[in-house]
Motif scaffolding. Sequence first.
Motif, PDB file in Angstrom:
ATOM      1  N   CYS A  75       1.206  -1.056   0.095  1.00  0.00           N
ATOM      2  CA  CYS A  75       0.066  -0.240   0.457  1.00  0.00           C
ATOM      3  C   CYS A  75       1.478   0.929  -0.162  1.00  0.00           C
ATOM      4  O   CYS A  75       1.312   1.726   1.197  1.00  0.00           O
ATOM      5  N   PHE A  76       1.962   1.320  -0.812  1.00  0.00           N
ATOM      6  CA  PHE A  76       2.328   2.315  -1.723  1.00  0.00           C
ATOM      7  C   PHE A  76       2.079   3.466  -0.927  1.00  0.00           C
ATOM      8  O   PHE A  76       0.604   4.265   0.132  1.00  0.00           O
ATOM      9  N   PRO A  77       3.363   3.562  -0.122  1.00  0.00           N
ATOM     10  CA  PRO A  77       5.008   4.008  -0.190  1.00  0.00           C
ATOM     11  C   PRO A  77       5.241   2.863   0.933  1.00  0.00           C
ATOM     12  O   PRO A  77       5.969   2.205   1.401  1.00  0.00           O
ATOM     13  N   PHE A  78       4.138   1.495   1.839  1.00  0.00           N
ATOM     14  CA  PHE A  78       4.827   0.669   2.351  1.00  0.00           C
ATOM     15  C   PHE A  78       4.256  -0.779   2.128  1.00  0.00           C
ATOM     16  O   PHE A  78       3.765  -0.487   1.029  1.00  0.00           O
ATOM     17  N   ILE A  79       4.823  -1.583   2.389  1.00  0.00           N
ATOM     18  CA  ILE A  79       4.386  -3.007   2.193  1.00  0.00           C
ATOM     19  C   ILE A  79       3.327  -3.639   3.760  1.00  0.00           C
ATOM     20  O   ILE A  79       4.578  -3.225   4.899  1.00  0.00           O
ATOM     21  N   LYS A  80       2.835  -3.832   3.886  1.00  0.00           N
ATOM     22  CA  LYS A  80       2.472  -4.378   4.712  1.00  0.00           C
ATOM     23  C   LYS A  80       2.431  -5.736   4.766  1.00  0.00           C
ATOM     24  O   LYS A  80       2.104  -6.693   3.661  1.00  0.00           O
ATOM     25  N   TYR A  81       2.299  -6.385   6.386  1.00  0.00           N
ATOM     26  CA  TYR A  81       2.476  -7.946   6.436  1.00  0.00           C
ATOM     27  C   TYR A  81       1.208  -8.414   7.574  1.00  0.00           C
ATOM     28  O   TYR A  81       1.682  -7.639   8.588  1.00  0.00           O
ATOM     29  N   HIS A  82       0.746  -8.975   7.250  1.00  0.00           N
ATOM     30  CA  HIS A  82       0.311  -9.604   8.642  1.00  0.00           C
ATOM     31  C   HIS A  82       0.470 -11.134   8.679  1.00  0.00           C
ATOM     32  O   HIS A  82       1.216 -12.179   8.062  1.00  0.00           O
ATOM     33  N   CYS A  83       1.063 -11.600   9.792  1.00  0.00           N
ATOM     34  CA  CYS A  83       1.348 -13.140  10.379  1.00  0.00           C
ATOM     35  C   CYS A  83       1.096 -13.059  11.270  1.00  0.00           C
ATOM     36  O   CYS A  83       0.055 -12.806  12.468  1.00  0.00           O
ATOM     37  N   THR A  84       0.566 -14.598  11.212  1.00  0.00           N
ATOM     38  CA  THR A  84       0.127 -16.083  11.795  1.00  0.00           C
ATOM     39  C   THR A  84       0.748 -17.117  11.770  1.00  0.00           C
ATOM     40  O   THR A  84       1.229 -17.930  11.410  1.00  0.00           O
ATOM     41  N   ARG A  85       0.719 -17.206  13.154  1.00  0.00           N
ATOM     42  CA  ARG A  85       1.509 -18.434  13.597  1.00  0.00           C
ATOM     43  C   ARG A  85       0.445 -19.433  13.554  1.00  0.00           C
ATOM     44  O   ARG A  85      -0.934 -19.884  14.126  1.00  0.00           O
ATOM     45  N   ARG A  86       0.811 -20.691  12.729  1.00  0.00           N
ATOM     46  CA  ARG A  86      -0.213 -21.009  11.507  1.00  0.00           C
ATOM     47  C   ARG A  86       1.344 -23.104  11.673  1.00  0.00           C
ATOM     48  O   ARG A  86       2.241 -22.261  10.959  1.00  0.00           O
ATOM     49  N   PRO A  87       0.583 -24.104  10.911  1.00  0.00           N
ATOM     50  CA  PRO A  87       1.302 -24.825  10.766  1.00  0.00           C
ATOM     51  C   PRO A  87       1.170 -24.722   9.385  1.00  0.00           C
ATOM     52  O   PRO A  87       1.040 -23.987   8.380  1.00  0.00           O
ATOM     53  N   PHE A  88       2.865 -25.376   8.745  1.00  0.00           N
ATOM     54  CA  PHE A  88       3.197 -25.415   7.448  1.00  0.00           C
ATOM     55  C   PHE A  88       2.109 -25.713   6.421  1.00  0.00           C
ATOM     56  O   PHE A  88       1.683 -27.063   6.630  1.00  0.00           O
ATOM     57  N   GLN A  89       1.461 -24.917   5.469  1.00  0.00           N
ATOM     58  CA  GLN A  89       0.858 -25.354   4.855  1.00  0.00           C
ATOM     59  C   GLN A  89       1.148 -25.496   3.355  1.00  0.00           C
ATOM     60  O   GLN A  89       2.306 -24.295   3.010  1.00  0.00           O
ATOM     61  N   ASN A  90       1.094 -26.153   1.791  1.00  0.00           N
ATOM     62  CA  ASN A  90       1.522 -25.506   0.668  1.00  0.00           C
ATOM     63  C   ASN A  90       0.718 -23.844   0.596  1.00  0.00           C
ATOM     64  O   ASN A  90      -0.811 -24.507   0.125  1.00  0.00           O
ATOM     65  N   LEU A  91       1.171 -23.423   0.137  1.00  0.00           N
ATOM     66  CA  LEU A  91       0.305 -21.358   0.249  1.00  0.00           C
ATOM     67  C   LEU A  91       0.627 -21.324  -1.341  1.00  0.00           C
ATOM     68  O   LEU A  91       0.745 -20.501  -1.847  1.00  0.00           O
ATOM     69  N   GLU A  92       0.765 -22.484  -2.733  1.00  0.00           N
ATOM     70  CA  GLU A  92       0.475 -21.826  -3.528  1.00  0.00           C
ATOM     71  C   GLU A  92      -0.368 -20.865  -4.659  1.00  0.00           C
ATOM     72  O   GLU A  92      -0.210 -20.268  -4.855  1.00  0.00           O
ATOM     73  N   GLN A  93      -1.484 -21.667  -3.826  1.00  0.00           N
ATOM     74  CA  GLN A  93      -2.500 -21.046  -4.810  1.00  0.00           C
ATOM     75  C   GLN A  93      -3.183 -20.275  -4.095  1.00  0.00           C
ATOM     76  O   GLN A  93      -3.771 -19.518  -4.975  1.00  0.00           O
ATOM     77  N   GLU A  94      -2.312 -20.419  -2.929  1.00  0.00           N
ATOM     78  CA  GLU A  94      -3.394 -19.053  -2.460  1.00  0.00           C
ATOM     79  C   GLU A  94      -2.661 -17.449  -2.357  1.00  0.00           C
ATOM     80  O   GLU A  94      -2.898 -17.044  -3.257  1.00  0.00           O
ATOM     81  N   ASN A  95      -0.927 -18.300  -2.731  1.00  0.00           N
ATOM     82  CA  ASN A  95       0.506 -17.155  -3.445  1.00  0.00           C
ATOM     83  C   ASN A  95      -0.832 -16.962  -4.634  1.00  0.00           C
ATOM     84  O   ASN A  95      -0.539 -15.434  -5.364  1.00  0.00           O
ATOM     85  N   ASP A  96      -0.830 -17.435  -5.217  1.00  0.00           N
ATOM     86  CA  ASP A  96      -1.282 -17.593  -6.870  1.00  0.00           C
ATOM     87  C   ASP A  96      -2.550 -16.266  -6.773  1.00  0.00           C
ATOM     88  O   ASP A  96      -2.839 -15.318  -7.967  1.00  0.00           O
ATOM     89  N   PHE A  97      -3.981 -16.849  -6.072  1.00  0.00           N
ATOM     90  CA  PHE A  97      -5.020 -15.989  -6.289  1.00  0.00           C
ATOM     91  C   PHE A  97      -4.387 -14.695  -5.452  1.00  0.00           C
ATOM     92  O   PHE A  97      -5.226 -13.585  -6.774  1.00  0.00           O
ATOM     93  N   PHE A  98      -4.020 -14.512  -4.770  1.00  0.00           N
ATOM     94  CA  PHE A  98      -3.050 -13.301  -3.790  1.00  0.00           C
ATOM     95  C   PHE A  98      -2.898 -12.408  -5.512  1.00  0.00           C
ATOM     96  O   PHE A  98      -3.220 -11.154  -5.512  1.00  0.00           O
ATOM     97  N   THR A  99      -1.734 -12.837  -6.013  1.00  0.00           N
ATOM     98  CA  THR A  99      -1.440 -11.972  -6.990  1.00  0.00           C
ATOM     99  C   THR A  99      -1.914 -11.695  -8.182  1.00  0.00           C
ATOM    100  O   THR A  99      -2.093 -10.567  -8.815  1.00  0.00           O
TER     101      THR A  99
END
Length: 153
Positions: A75-99
Amino acid sequence: MLRQMKLTKSVQILFCYKTRPKASEVLTNHIRQCKLPHWTSFFVKYKSVENDQFGKSHFNWNVDGINYHILRTGCFPFIKYHCTRRPFQNLEQENDFFTFLKVVNLAKKHKADFKKRQFNDEWKHRYFMNSLNGKLITCKDCLHLLMDSVAGC
């Protein structure tokens, strides 16, 4: 002299770029400083970090053996991070969706800007008939006439 100042400024920018921390280091250190919370979020300025996570929107991040799901957005001029403690998961599909969503939103913004510019260009080239003397006038002239008539009241 001016050219030398510009060259010096360019060298300073290049030098500063190499001394900035990586975004991944800032992310790891933020989570550690918060004592490995279950959830946290923060902003960091684009120009304050070296963006080594470019293209990543939703991904796993391991900090001291604990996995976090990171949702990262700009959200220019910033990068925003949301960090949630969770077990490892394959997030490739979610990453593609958000992109994909980011690209769609960017396209919508550019389309809206194009329409706005197109409307403004059309409006600038419209002509109106001046009722006082029968001559064609542009919108800009029309605005001046309107302001003059209001000032005369």
